[in-house]
Design a protein around this motif. Structure first.
Motif, PDB file in Angstrom:
ATOM      1  N   ASP A  99       0.829  -1.209   0.000  1.00 50.36           N
ATOM      2  CA  ASP A  99       0.000   0.000   0.000  1.00 50.36           C
ATOM      3  C   ASP A  99       0.864   1.261   0.000  1.00 50.36           C
ATOM      4  N   LEU A 100       1.987   1.206   0.714  1.00 54.10           N
ATOM      5  CA  LEU A 100       2.902   2.351   0.737  1.00 54.10           C
ATOM      6  C   LEU A 100       3.441   2.642  -0.660  1.00 54.10           C
ATOM      7  N   GLY A 101       3.684   1.586  -1.440  1.00 56.31           N
ATOM      8  CA  GLY A 101       4.131   1.771  -2.816  1.00 56.31           C
ATOM      9  C   GLY A 101       3.116   2.531  -3.654  1.00 56.31           C
ATOM     10  N   ARG A 102       1.851   2.181  -3.528  1.00 62.33           N
ATOM     11  CA  ARG A 102       0.806   2.873  -4.283  1.00 62.33           C
ATOM     12  C   ARG A 102       0.670   4.324  -3.806  1.00 62.33           C
ATOM     13  N   GLU A 103       0.791   4.524  -2.499  1.00 62.51           N
ATOM     14  CA  GLU A 103       0.732   5.880  -1.951  1.00 62.51           C
ATOM     15  C   GLU A 103       1.889   6.730  -2.482  1.00 62.51           C
ATOM     16  N   ALA A 104       3.053   6.111  -2.616  1.00 61.39           N
ATOM     17  CA  ALA A 104       4.229   6.825  -3.116  1.00 61.39           C
ATOM     18  C   ALA A 104       4.039   7.257  -4.567  1.00 61.39           C
ATOM     19  N   VAL A 105       3.497   6.380  -5.383  1.00 63.26           N
ATOM     20  CA  VAL A 105       3.249   6.723  -6.789  1.00 63.26           C
ATOM     21  C   VAL A 105       2.276   7.889  -6.887  1.00 63.26           C
ATOM     22  N   ALA A 106       1.230   7.878  -6.063  1.00 60.84           N
ATOM     23  CA  ALA A 106       0.264   8.973  -6.068  1.00 60.84           C
ATOM     24  C   ALA A 106       0.931  10.289  -5.668  1.00 60.84           C
ATOM     25  N   ALA A 107       1.848  10.229  -4.703  1.00 60.15           N
ATOM     26  CA  ALA A 107       2.542  11.444  -4.274  1.00 60.15           C
ATOM     27  C   ALA A 107       3.456  11.982  -5.363  1.00 60.15           C
ATOM     28  N   ALA A 108       4.089  11.079  -6.115  1.00 64.78           N
ATOM     29  CA  ALA A 108       5.020  11.508  -7.159  1.00 64.78           C
ATOM     30  C   ALA A 108       4.305  12.012  -8.398  1.00 64.78           C
ATOM     31  N   TYR A 109       3.255  11.314  -8.804  1.00 66.84           N
ATOM     32  CA  TYR A 109       2.594  11.609 -10.079  1.00 66.84           C
ATOM     33  C   TYR A 109       1.326  12.449  -9.945  1.00 66.84           C
ATOM     34  N   GLY A 110       0.832  12.626  -8.714  1.00 67.14           N
ATOM     35  CA  GLY A 110      -0.372  13.430  -8.533  1.00 67.14           C
ATOM     36  C   GLY A 110      -1.654  12.677  -8.746  1.00 67.14           C
ATOM     37  N   GLU A 111      -1.563  11.387  -8.987  1.00 61.02           N
ATOM     38  CA  GLU A 111      -2.751  10.543  -9.137  1.00 61.02           C
ATOM     39  C   GLU A 111      -2.370   9.116  -8.782  1.00 61.02           C
ATOM     40  N   PRO A 112      -3.311   8.340  -8.231  1.00 59.23           N
ATOM     41  CA  PRO A 112      -2.989   6.969  -7.830  1.00 59.23           C
ATOM     42  C   PRO A 112      -2.823   6.073  -9.052  1.00 59.23           C
ATOM     43  N   PRO A 113      -2.036   5.011  -8.908  1.00 57.92           N
ATOM     44  CA  PRO A 113      -1.920   4.058 -10.020  1.00 57.92           C
ATOM     45  C   PRO A 113      -3.210   3.259 -10.177  1.00 57.92           C
ATOM     46  N   GLY A 114      -3.366   2.593 -11.302  1.00 55.87           N
ATOM     47  CA  GLY A 114      -4.543   1.774 -11.546  1.00 55.87           C
ATOM     48  C   GLY A 114      -4.626   0.601 -10.588  1.00 55.87           C
ATOM     49  N   PRO A 115      -5.814  -0.006 -10.469  1.00 57.14           N
ATOM     50  CA  PRO A 115      -5.996  -1.111  -9.523  1.00 57.14           C
ATOM     51  C   PRO A 115      -5.137  -2.332  -9.834  1.00 57.14           C
ATOM     52  N   GLU A 116      -4.654  -2.428 -11.067  1.00 58.82           N
ATOM     53  CA  GLU A 116      -3.816  -3.568 -11.454  1.00 58.82           C
ATOM     54  C   GLU A 116      -2.397  -3.465 -10.906  1.00 58.82           C
ATOM     55  N   VAL A 117      -2.026  -2.293 -10.400  1.00 57.15           N
ATOM     56  CA  VAL A 117      -0.676  -2.089  -9.875  1.00 57.15           C
ATOM     57  C   VAL A 117      -0.641  -2.522  -8.411  1.00 57.15           C
ATOM     58  N   VAL A 118      -0.103  -3.702  -8.176  1.00 58.67           N
ATOM     59  CA  VAL A 118      -0.001  -4.262  -6.829  1.00 58.67           C
ATOM     60  C   VAL A 118       1.472  -4.561  -6.565  1.00 58.67           C
ATOM     61  N   TYR A 119       2.076  -3.830  -5.657  1.00 57.13           N
ATOM     62  CA  TYR A 119       3.502  -4.021  -5.367  1.00 57.13           C
ATOM     63  C   TYR A 119       3.694  -5.333  -4.615  1.00 57.13           C
ATOM     64  N   ASP A 120       4.464  -6.230  -5.226  1.00 56.31           N
ATOM     65  CA  ASP A 120       4.604  -7.577  -4.665  1.00 56.31           C
ATOM     66  C   ASP A 120       6.054  -7.989  -4.427  1.00 56.31           C
ATOM     67  N   ILE A 121       7.005  -7.078  -4.672  1.00 53.38           N
ATOM     68  CA  ILE A 121       8.424  -7.364  -4.466  1.00 53.38           C
ATOM     69  C   ILE A 121       9.066  -6.166  -3.776  1.00 53.38           C
ATOM     70  N   ALA A 122       9.915  -6.443  -2.790  1.00 54.04           N
ATOM     71  CA  ALA A 122      10.734  -5.401  -2.170  1.00 54.04           C
ATOM     72  C   ALA A 122      12.179  -5.871  -2.123  1.00 54.04           C
ATOM     73  N   LEU A 123      13.077  -5.029  -2.592  1.00 52.32           N
ATOM     74  CA  LEU A 123      14.519  -5.254  -2.459  1.00 52.32           C
ATOM     75  C   LEU A 123      15.042  -4.212  -1.483  1.00 52.32           C
ATOM     76  N   ILE A 124      15.642  -4.665  -0.404  1.00 53.69           N
ATOM     77  CA  ILE A 124      16.152  -3.767   0.632  1.00 53.69           C
ATOM     78  C   ILE A 124      17.663  -3.880   0.631  1.00 53.69           C
ATOM     79  N   ASN A 125      18.334  -2.797   0.267  1.00 55.39           N
ATOM     80  CA  ASN A 125      19.793  -2.765   0.178  1.00 55.39           C
ATOM     81  C   ASN A 125      20.365  -1.956   1.329  1.00 55.39           C
ATOM     82  N   PHE A 126      21.378  -2.524   1.993  1.00 55.06           N
ATOM     83  CA  PHE A 126      22.083  -1.816   3.054  1.00 55.06           C
ATOM     84  C   PHE A 126      23.459  -1.395   2.558  1.00 55.06           C
TER      85      PHE A 126
END
Length: 217
Positions: free
Chosen positions: A94-121
């Motif tokens: 959900d945070l991924g979708r919120e981030a896209v809305a903040a960057a682009y000014g509109e939420p992504p479509g319902p088909e956009v479901v973030y399902d992978i996270a890569l965490i680099n240290f």
């Protein structure tokens, strides 16, 4: 950051590539850091990534949802301890979708479901060479969140690892989204600036949380 003479503003770096400074407040940063520390523990925890040529990446990594290794995805930590990858939390998707809305000014479509996270240290000597995020079948935007030390983030073009590119300083709490015409742009981290993170966060080094839509079934 408090006390800025000229507050940093949302900036379009390239078509579809947007930098949103200070997007994560202090509380959210602490919550995300605590989650990253939990994900980094075994099994399928933080590991050193080895490249096909026998080298190693200087940034260490842990994955959620699917496990990335050069240059594919798997459901287990095939280049680590071999255990199943940790699941992608719904709140992080959900945070991924919120981030896209903040960057682009509109939420992504319902088909956009973030399902992978890569965490680099990254510690003070870590780097990331110019590369593309090209193992996914989805063209959904990539979401990048920064915690800890500031880094120099080099954002390039879609044709080659060379110029033209632009260097952007990403601080703790910053958001960077790249999609649309910039989805396959080369990018990397040539430098981390040790000791520049907020002291109250309690993190030595830099964490980068990258959220992706795999489209891999």
């Amino acid at each position: 950051m408090d006390g800025e003479l000229f507050p940093r503003e949302r900036t379009v770096i390239a078509p579809g590539a947007v930098h949103v400074p200070d997007w994560l407040g202090a509380v959210r940063q602490r919550e995300l850091l605590a989650a990253c520390r939990t994900w980094a523990r075994p099994p399928a925890g933080l590991r050193t990534v080895r490249t096909p040529g026998g080298g190693t990446m200087t940034a260490r990594q842990v994955c959620l949802g699917l496990h990335w290794y050069p240059y594919a995805y798997a459901r287990t930590a095939v280049d680590g301890d071999g255990t199943p990858v940790k699941p992608m939390p719904g709140w992080l998707a959900d945070l991924g979708r919120e981030a896209v809305a903040a960057a682009y000014g509109e939420p992504p479509g319902p088909e956009v479901v973030y399902d992978i996270a890569l965490i680099n240290f990254y510690d003070g000597d870590s780097r990331m060479g110019m590369h593309r995020d090209a193992e996914e079948r989805s063209g959904a935007p990539v979401v990048s969140l920064s915690l800890g030390d500031t880094c120099v983030f080099r954002f390039g073009n879609t044709a080659s690892r060379g110029r033209p590119y632009q260097d952007v300083r990403l601080r703790s709490g910053d958001l960077f989204v790249f999609g649309k015409a910039s989805r396959l742009a080369y990018h990397g981290v040539p430098k981390v600036l040790p000791g520049t993170g907020p002291q109250e966060l309690g993190l030595t080094g830099r964490l980068n949380i990258t959220l992706r839509v795999g489209g891999l079934g």
